[in-house]
Design an enzyme around this catalytic site. Sequence first.
Site, PDB file in Angstrom:
ATOM      1  N   GLU A  22      49.933  27.838 -18.127  1.00  0.00           N
ATOM      2  CA  GLU A  22      49.939  26.221 -18.500  1.00  0.00           C
ATOM      3  C   GLU A  22      49.063  25.480 -17.401  1.00  0.00           C
ATOM      4  OE1 GLU A  22      54.081  24.983 -18.161  1.00  0.00           O
ATOM      5  OE2 GLU A  22      54.842  26.115 -19.845  1.00  0.00           O
ATOM      6  N   ARG A  51      48.104  26.590  -8.423  1.00  0.00           N
ATOM      7  CA  ARG A  51      48.772  27.226  -7.212  1.00  0.00           C
ATOM      8  C   ARG A  51      48.722  29.011  -7.778  1.00  0.00           C
ATOM      9  NH1 ARG A  51      52.188  25.266 -10.647  1.00  0.00           N
ATOM     10  NH2 ARG A  51      54.101  26.275 -11.082  1.00  0.00           N
ATOM     11  N   ASP A  71      61.795  32.770 -10.007  1.00  0.00           N
ATOM     12  CA  ASP A  71      61.966  31.300  -9.641  1.00  0.00           C
ATOM     13  C   ASP A  71      63.335  30.941  -9.963  1.00  0.00           C
ATOM     14  OD1 ASP A  71      62.108  31.423 -12.563  1.00  0.00           O
ATOM     15  OD2 ASP A  71      60.338  30.031 -12.738  1.00  0.00           O
ATOM     16  N   ASN A  72      64.231  32.023 -10.249  1.00  0.00           N
ATOM     17  CA  ASN A  72      65.594  31.656 -10.784  1.00  0.00           C
ATOM     18  C   ASN A  72      66.708  32.525  -9.938  1.00  0.00           C
ATOM     19  OD1 ASN A  72      66.973  33.368 -12.854  1.00  0.00           O
ATOM     20  ND2 ASN A  72      64.918  33.084 -13.298  1.00  0.00           N
ATOM     21  N   CYS A  87      82.363  10.364 -13.018  1.00  0.00           N
ATOM     22  CA  CYS A  87      82.756   8.889 -13.188  1.00  0.00           C
ATOM     23  C   CYS A  87      81.642   8.068 -12.472  1.00  0.00           C
ATOM     24  CB  CYS A  87      84.254   8.865 -12.830  1.00  0.00           C
ATOM     25  SG  CYS A  87      84.328   9.305 -10.741  1.00  0.00           S
TER      26      CYS A  87
END
Length: 1012
Positions: free
Chosen positions: A470, A476, A539-540, A595
Amino acid sequence: MTETTNLATTMDIDEAAIDEGLYSRQLYVLGHEAMKKMAASNVLIVGLNGLGAEIAKNVCLAGVKSVTLYDPEPVTLQDLSSQYFLRETDVGSPRAAATLPRLSQLNAYVPVRDLGGQSGQEISVDMIRPFQVVVLCGASYEKQLEINDWTHANGVYFISADTRGLFGSVFNDFGPKFTCVDPTGEQALSGMIVSVDKDKEGLVTCLDETRHGLEDGDFVTFTEVQGMEELNGCKPRKVSVKGPYTFTIGDTSAFGDYIRGGIFQQVKMPKIIEFKSLRESLQSPELFITDFAKFDRPASLHTGFQAFSLFQKQHQRLPRPRNAEDASAFVSLARKIDADAEEKILTELAYQATGDLPPISAVIGGFVAQEVLKACSSKFHPMVQHLFFDSLESLPSTLPTEDDCQPIGSRYDGQIAVFGKQFQDKLACHRQFLVGAGAIGCEMLKNWSMMGLATAPDAKIHVTDLDTIEKSNLNRQFLFRPKDLGKFKSEVAAAAVADMNPALKGHILCKQEPVGQSTESVFNDEFFAGLDGVTNALDNVAARQYMDQRCVLYVKPLLESGTMGTKGNVQVVIPHLTESYSSSQDPPEKQTLSCTVKNFPNAITHTIEWSRQEFDALFVKPIESVNQYLSEPNYLENSLKYSGQQRELVEQIVSYLVTNRPLTFEECIVWARLQFEDRFNNNIRQLLYSLPKDHLTSTGQPFWSGPKRAPDPLTFDSSDPTHLAFIIAAANLHAYNYGLRGETDPNVFRKVADSVIVPEFAPRSGVKIQINENDPVDQSTPGSNDSDDFVKKLPPPSSLAGFRLTPVEFEKDDDTNHHIDFITAASNLRATNYKIPVADRHTTKQIAGKIIPAIATTTALVVGLVCLELYKIIDGKRKLEEYKNGFINLALPFFGFSEPIATKKNKFGDNEWTLWDRIEFKNDPTLKEFVEFFRTHHKLDVTMVSQGVSMLWSSFTDRKKSAERLPMKFSKLVEHVSKRPIPPHTKHLLVEVMLMDEEGEDVEVPFILIHI
């Protein structure tokens, strides 16, 4: 001077490249202001060896105004040891001229120029005058002193750097008074306060649910303080920390009495840093320590790097590899500079003088490039002032001989000078599996290609990555170019590094499969048997943990690394020596209470999370429900059985399929206008009706205090940009759901939105508000919960054969799809409801998209550290202290190294074991043989046996089943119980057991492997 032709000659680098998304990840590291300063800086890099190339690459990717090169010396074959912009066909050409065409392809917005010059002509003061930053690579100390004397006096930032084998050095001089505007780069802290003492030392107490995180010397200012209003918007006050929830801010005795409320906000204060010139600092250098285990070493290296200039002046060459005579002469010269310099370190430095290693170039080059960016942008704290780095522990356990280190006319001569020819042959035979070909993967393959990894006839590098390239990757992931957009990362990366080193052609096998249980037929026993190690470039965490488990199973070393902005880490996992990656984990990320998000936000992160949920609630989930109703028989009946919100589900389907189904885009605008009213006016009015602003708690305290901020409803105003942005984004996304053509003309939206007749809102009584996390969520809706009336309104699915809606698939990186536009507008409108400072689109995108900030400099440095550990793995080192886990933060800057944690030792009976051990059964035993093995050999009783999710047998299994199962082979037993055949690729089964000793105590044993 020659110059490349590219977009930068006609376009404004910062805005054009930012708008195109090229710097999308880097922006989260540096910010717009720093990027714009960089875009005004011209950088000169002198010396285009491997180090110079690495600096030039990272600076070019980062987006400075221009990069100019100077190195007229001819390319030699040995330059190819680490200079990846050069090819064998460039031998004999000037280095800078040969480098320029390939370097200029990295960033179309950065012009790359060549100063030219003749071989033997050194850089001069006249040549450097037009530049804001000058970087010298591999220059003599005489030349460094000459150039730095001028730069120090004329306000030009100066960096010199050098690498020699496993050694590196850097010197910074940013002038006598350099202003650093943001020393850490960390997000400014803020928090709610509950009291401020009226006192000479003004003690501030924060809410006890969150630590303030401040340090002594930080500065803060305040907003929303009631009573002591003098603090609101005050000049930054210096903090003295008294505890995790308290700090003092100086004299507040003359101020009003504090009543309630208030938020502190950390203020980043500029820091003035005084740099000495190189000439001044040689005698009393300020040393930046990279490894505190080598605290005394930099002083000797400071002397040694100076001695190179003296040696070259005397001998017209550098010391020869592993030559004792040259090393002795070198040490003598160094001792004239500093008699206390350590002889052992100086000798090794002399031995490696001609060494040129890609990982060291990556480490030093990544570091220096970040220092260049600091000089250009004033962002982050520069290194003060001398850095000396080494990785002597990467040397082979059996040191090479002088003969083994002699040049052989190879592109690897720079590496052979350090490790020897025999070790080079081991590198060529090594087989690695690279998991991921993104930023870290690209850098890894680049280094491996320069090192000559897997270039022997039968050696292979395997790389897998399912992603395609992409636009945002180009900033990078430097192996990719604009022409590669849409192609598979693994294939493009493999082709790029094979071009750098043709010896790799045919030696990189590319795959596009993800790693996981679903692909174990691809990455099977035979696959892992053909590997010497695994390198993660993931990356995970889930994928990392899975690969860690596979490496433990197959007893393979694992190299693990990661980056986040200027921070990076490296972990080494060595079989039978260290713990595994999964042995220790970071604490889970703190989750915001539901909440808080739903009713009581007090920070912009809460409103962004709310708007991300609203995105799904409006454009994804109801669309999927409609499609399921239309395509799945009995969907409604089945859903209503299990849903506690029957009416809501049916009403939602009726709304999207019947009552609010738009036929024109104008109807989408009307729908969006009503959504605005519902979320930012009606819902707030209902909340305040149930909990008025003067509401008191059961203890008589104001309910709307502390973290609970009382909201105000918004009145729609089409002239307000945020109000209109919500309508534009929501209407376009609603239209997308129905396949209608969108619109972006603001006048169209204003005209329609202002004409909408909004129904009068009447708040309802008895609505229960979820105040605490454990309170039940109010699920009531107006009227009866009987859904029959709404079901009657639904058309039968058969009447809409083939009709489907299109759910929105969230995509953060497409700036034309209205996704981030909606979330930004919705978040900021809700923030306005609650008087929370709004966030810009850039910040919202990072938080909503969970974007990990990234910059090429950190990636280069981290990968260099990984490859230094790979040398050790290939050598087969077996001492824990020879390996290094690392953590770096280039913003501070900071390096931290430690020994890996040793694998934990366990015992059962007289048997000692670690996670790397296993109990193996050959030839598919029967269950009975399995049970009797533990009883006979270890005096342990098996009480339960399971495999995967199937319980195969337990001590309470009835006699009939036991009699049936005990004689079964394990493979047949697993198939019998799971009622599924074992996949053909499965050669073994992992079995879990519960065991009990003679005293009835549970016993833990290594994992059990049954070969079938």
